[in-house]
Structures are given as C-alpha cells and as structure tokens.
Design an enzyme around this catalytic site. Sequence first.
Site, PDB file in Angstrom:
ATOM      1  CG  MET A  30       2.126   1.212   9.223  1.00 19.53           C
ATOM      2  SD  MET A  30       2.116   1.724  10.932  1.00 19.53           S
ATOM      3  CE  MET A  30       0.374   1.682  11.302  1.00 19.53           C
ATOM      4  N   GLY A  31       1.198  -2.631   6.357  1.00 19.97           N
ATOM      5  CA  GLY A  31       0.821  -4.025   6.094  1.00 19.97           C
ATOM      6  C   GLY A  31      -0.586  -4.377   6.526  1.00 19.97           C
ATOM      7  CG  PHE A  33      -1.451  -5.255   1.966  1.00 18.55           C
ATOM      8  CD1 PHE A  33      -1.051  -4.143   2.687  1.00 18.55           C
ATOM      9  CD2 PHE A  33      -0.546  -5.856   1.102  1.00 18.55           C
ATOM     10  CE1 PHE A  33       0.235  -3.641   2.563  1.00 18.55           C
ATOM     11  CE2 PHE A  33       0.739  -5.367   0.974  1.00 18.55           C
ATOM     12  CZ  PHE A  33       1.127  -4.261   1.703  1.00 18.55           C
ATOM     13  N   GLY A  36      -8.254  -1.215   0.252  1.00 17.06           N
ATOM     14  CA  GLY A  36      -7.813   0.184   0.239  1.00 17.06           C
ATOM     15  C   GLY A  36      -6.329   0.277  -0.103  1.00 17.06           C
ATOM     16  CG  HIS A  37      -3.334  -1.327   2.596  1.00 17.70           C
ATOM     17  ND1 HIS A  37      -3.975  -2.094   3.537  1.00 17.70           N
ATOM     18  CD2 HIS A  37      -2.703  -0.341   3.303  1.00 17.70           C
ATOM     19  CE1 HIS A  37      -3.736  -1.621   4.744  1.00 17.70           C
ATOM     20  NE2 HIS A  37      -2.973  -0.543   4.637  1.00 17.70           N
ATOM     21  N   GLY A 147      -3.577   7.412   1.082  1.00 12.13           N
ATOM     22  CA  GLY A 147      -5.036   7.371   1.155  1.00 12.13           C
ATOM     23  C   GLY A 147      -5.603   8.629   1.795  1.00 12.13           C
ATOM     24  CB  SER A 185      -9.220   0.641   9.121  1.00 12.01           C
ATOM     25  OG  SER A 185      -8.241   0.642  10.134  1.00 12.01           O
TER      26      SER A 185
HETATM   27  P1  AMP Z   1      -1.565   1.981   6.831  1.00 16.07           P
HETATM   28  O1  AMP Z   1      -1.029   0.628   6.453  1.00 16.07           O
HETATM   29  O2  AMP Z   1      -2.829   1.915   7.599  1.00 16.07           O
HETATM   30  O3  AMP Z   1      -0.519   2.889   7.414  1.00 16.07           O
HETATM   31  O4  AMP Z   1      -2.002   2.673   5.451  1.00 16.07           O
HETATM   32  C1  AMP Z   1      -1.123   2.735   4.361  1.00 16.07           C
HETATM   33  C2  AMP Z   1      -1.742   3.639   3.324  1.00 16.07           C
HETATM   34  O5  AMP Z   1      -3.024   3.122   2.950  1.00 16.07           O
HETATM   35  C3  AMP Z   1      -1.995   5.072   3.831  1.00 16.07           C
HETATM   36  O6  AMP Z   1      -1.699   5.992   2.789  1.00 16.07           O
HETATM   37  C4  AMP Z   1      -3.470   5.055   4.142  1.00 16.07           C
HETATM   38  O7  AMP Z   1      -4.071   6.336   4.053  1.00 16.07           O
HETATM   39  C5  AMP Z   1      -3.984   4.145   3.053  1.00 16.07           C
HETATM   40  N1  AMP Z   1      -5.292   3.594   3.398  1.00 16.07           N
HETATM   41  C6  AMP Z   1      -5.642   2.976   4.550  1.00 16.07           C
HETATM   42  N2  AMP Z   1      -6.960   2.652   4.522  1.00 16.07           N
HETATM   43  C7  AMP Z   1      -7.450   3.078   3.341  1.00 16.07           C
HETATM   44  C8  AMP Z   1      -8.730   3.053   2.708  1.00 16.07           C
HETATM   45  N3  AMP Z   1      -9.790   2.507   3.309  1.00 16.07           N
HETATM   46  N4  AMP Z   1      -8.865   3.611   1.481  1.00 16.07           N
HETATM   47  C9  AMP Z   1      -7.793   4.170   0.865  1.00 16.07           C
HETATM   48  N5  AMP Z   1      -6.556   4.226   1.387  1.00 16.07           N
HETATM   49  C10 AMP Z   1      -6.382   3.693   2.611  1.00 16.07           C
END
Ligand code: AMP
Length: 282
Positions: A30-31, A33, A36-37, A147, A185
């Site tokens: 969802m951007g 970044f 982690g992303h 993640g 996050s």
């Molecule tokens: P989101 O943009 O928050 O929907 O996350 C996109 C992807 O990044 C998902 O697969 C999440 O699980 C992963 N993700 C988010 N935060 C982390 C993190 N701290 N470490 C590893 N992966 C992450």
Amino acid sequence: MEVIERSDVMQQKAEELRLAGKVLGFVPTMGFFHEGHLELMRVARKHCDVVMISIFVNPMQFGPKEDLAAYPRDLEGDLEKARQVGVDIAFVPTVDQMYAEGFESRVSVEKVTKHLCGLSRPTHFDGVTTVVAKLFNITKPHLAVFGQKDYQQLTVISRMVRDLNMDLHILGVPTYREPDGLAMSSRNSYLNKEERKSALCIKKSMDLAREMAGKGEARSAVIRKALEDLIRSHPYTQIDYIHLCDPVTLEDVETLKGETLLALAVRVGKTRLIDNCVLGKG
Ligand code: AMP
C-alpha cells in the site's frame, strides 16, 4: 523501471514476460515505503528475473471508521526507492482500474480470518483476499513475497492460494525492525514522540513472553496477564488483543506446546499497531 497504471496493460506485459520464459516475482504493497517493504523487494530480486510491485491503498480492506483517507502516501518517493532496489515494474492502479463500475465479486477465506484482527476488523480480510487475488491475476507472478509482520494476512493468503489452486508460490519474510525493536510500519508515521516511546512496550512484551516461556511458564493466561500489566504501565496504550494461538489454525491455546504464536494489536494514541513472534521455535 516501468510504471504501469492500467490493469489490461499490466496483464499483457506479464503475459509477454511469461512467454519469454522469465520468472516473475511480485510484492503487493500500500506504499509509503520503509526498509521492511524494500527488504521484500530485495528478496524477490534474489529469486526472480523480473520484480514487479504494486502500490494500491485498497479501500475494500478498510472498515468505515478506519484510516483510509489519512493513510500516508508518497508515490514519487516510493517509486524512487523501488528504482534503487532494482524493481523492474511498478503497477500503480487507480481505484477505478481495480473496482470498475458494477464490481460485485469477492474472495473470502472462512476460518483463519475469524481470529485475531478478524475479531475487530470483520470485513478486512475479504478486502485483502479479493484485491490480492485480482493482483495475482493481473501480474501473473510465479512468486509473491509477503511480510511475516502481518502474520494472519500471510496465513490467509497462503490458505487462499492452496484452496483455489492458484499457480504461484508464497514466500514470507521476517519482520524488519527499527534499531530499538519497533516493527517498521507505514502507520508508525502517525506516532508523536511520546507515543513512539510508549510503542516500544509491544517489543518489550514479546521479549517478556519469550523469557517466561523460556523459563518454563506454559500457561497462556499467566503470560497474557503479565503482558497486559506491562503494556498498561505505558501511557497512551490500549490493548486491542493479545493472543497465544496455534501458528497454523490461529485458534487460542490454553497451554503452550511446541510452537505457539504470540500475536498482539495495541492502540498507541489513535494508531493501531500489530506485531507477533513465535514462541518455542528451535
Ligand atoms: P503494507 O504496505 O503495509 O500493506 O505492506 C506490504 C507488505 O509489506 C506486506 O506483505 C507486509 O507484511 C510487508 N511489511 C510491512 N511491514 C513490514 C516489516 N516491518 N517487515 C517486513 N515486511 C513488512
């Protein structure tokens, strides 16, 4: 890096790459970044010929009182970061591209969605599985990377892929953390300085649970109570849930046996943060 906005263009591109014999990796996001992303993209880079990402803040996975409008966005910054880690294609659809007039379908996973976050976010995972199934159909990946921070999401998607015979592999990547242990996050950007300090109680409570389990404490209720006390001693916090559960079914366990998932959701100020770890591993 190619930036594609239209679903039909993305789908055709993916088909051409497949016909050319390329192994396609995909990271849906969802951007906004953080590292982690980027780590997920690096992992995809290692395994695949072509790395595709998507950036789409999916309205269908937000409840009516959740933070859809406020969700942080930085498309230009994200595209630059993705370029730097060697992403080949960024798929950045509009809401209209994903949910055209008359859209009325849904992908739903029945049981593992009912626990943990599903209790307070009853429609969330239908939104996730529906959009991820659509994104898989559009980008046609051989491998999709997620993640472990969103442990339940990874479980739900793995279930969907198995149940519906989707022809790809799902890979989970360990949670990437700030130096002090807070899980990265996009929502951390909502925290003010005091809340950021309090948010550390989540990592501290996971450390405490590991320590208690390591010393032989096997009663979930005793561990949960100790974690509640620790979290409540930090200002601005409100516990949404603390569950000790089976890492496969996500059903609560009364007694720790073998591997047990500790999953937490805690509000710090107005920001809802989640984290997890597996106790009894190794
Ligand atoms: P989101 O943009 O928050 O929907 O996350 C996109 C992807 O990044 C998902 O697969 C999440 O699980 C992963 N993700 C988010 N935060 C982390 C993190 N701290 N470490 C590893 N992966 C992450």
